[in-house]
Design a protein around this motif. Sequence first.
Motif, short mmCIF file in Angstrom:
data_model
loop_
_atom_site.label_atom_id
_atom_site.label_comp_id
_atom_site.label_asym_id
_atom_site.label_seq_id
_atom_site.Cartn_x
_atom_site.Cartn_y
_atom_site.Cartn_z
N ALA A 2 0.83 -1.20 0.00
CA ALA A 2 0.00 0.00 0.00
C ALA A 2 0.87 1.26 0.00
O ALA A 2 1.91 1.31 0.65
N ASN A 3 0.41 2.27 -0.74
CA ASN A 3 1.08 3.57 -0.79
C ASN A 3 -0.01 4.61 -1.01
O ASN A 3 -0.46 4.83 -2.14
N LEU A 4 -0.46 5.24 0.08
CA LEU A 4 -1.59 6.16 0.00
C LEU A 4 -1.28 7.45 -0.75
O LEU A 4 -2.18 8.26 -0.96
N ARG A 5 -0.05 7.62 -1.17
CA ARG A 5 0.31 8.80 -1.95
C ARG A 5 0.10 8.59 -3.45
O ARG A 5 0.17 9.55 -4.22
N GLU A 6 -0.13 7.34 -3.86
CA GLU A 6 -0.26 7.02 -5.27
C GLU A 6 -1.57 6.28 -5.53
O GLU A 6 -2.00 5.46 -4.71
N LYS A 7 -2.17 6.51 -6.70
CA LYS A 7 -3.40 5.79 -7.05
C LYS A 7 -3.16 4.29 -7.10
O LYS A 7 -4.01 3.50 -6.70
N SER A 8 -1.99 3.90 -7.59
CA SER A 8 -1.70 2.47 -7.72
C SER A 8 -1.53 1.78 -6.37
O SER A 8 -1.56 0.55 -6.29
N GLY A 9 -1.37 2.56 -5.29
CA GLY A 9 -1.19 1.98 -3.97
C GLY A 9 -2.25 2.39 -2.97
O GLY A 9 -2.12 2.13 -1.77
N ASP A 10 -3.32 3.01 -3.46
CA ASP A 10 -4.35 3.56 -2.56
C ASP A 10 -5.25 2.45 -2.03
O ASP A 10 -6.42 2.32 -2.43
#
Length: 236
Positions: free
Chosen positions: A98-106
């Motif tokens: 998960a990476n809440l800064r990117e759409k691909s990881g939201d």
Amino acid sequence: MVVWLACASGVLGDTPLLAPVAGAVADAPPPAPWAVVLLPNQTKPQSRFVSAVVDGHAVLRISADNSYATLVHPLPHGSPQGHTLAWRWRVDQPLPKANLREKSGDDTAVKVCALFDEPLDKVPVGERLWLKAASTLAGADTPAATICYVWDAHLPAGTVLPSPFTRRVRYLVLHSEDVPLATWVSERRNLDADFLQLFGDEAKVVPPLVAVMLGADADNTHGHSVAYVSDLVLER
């Protein structure tokens, strides 16, 4: 992304503002007026919300497997200011990608959200178009301001950031790797203070609270997560 479900719930006398989020029967869905809400025309798998018994207590088990869904409890329209939201939660299986800064990881293993009816004249013009489009797709009004408290695998506690999909949703990270897995943590949040912290750049007055929402999604990172929530109480 938040998609709103149009429905109503009354509060009379000393009736709690929120119905219990978990029942006594294992694997049963949450009782009404809690309702699962999906994306418009969703074809991807649905995240699951079922009652479970952990340590002798009825709790809500939230699991995502390359999936998306939210669980929404509507409130009477125009519910006034002065709310406190309290709950217990834990994460047993996080989403390491998960990476809440990117759409691909939201994606989030668990989120507890408060939805506000912010006046549209406080919303930037460009984002009003997003709200109109989202409301048209959902077939109901989409709340203009949503705070989501999240348990993230990487971001430090206290991190504040907008959803990469829309600034109408803003995240507040409460826990990360500071808490061991499968460990219960109790929360108590002043929703007015948090609204002014996260949306004070737009509105100086806290708008009505229209719903409380739970969620978990793993459709962007194609992962699998398991979390639990219990003792969810909204106080005025």
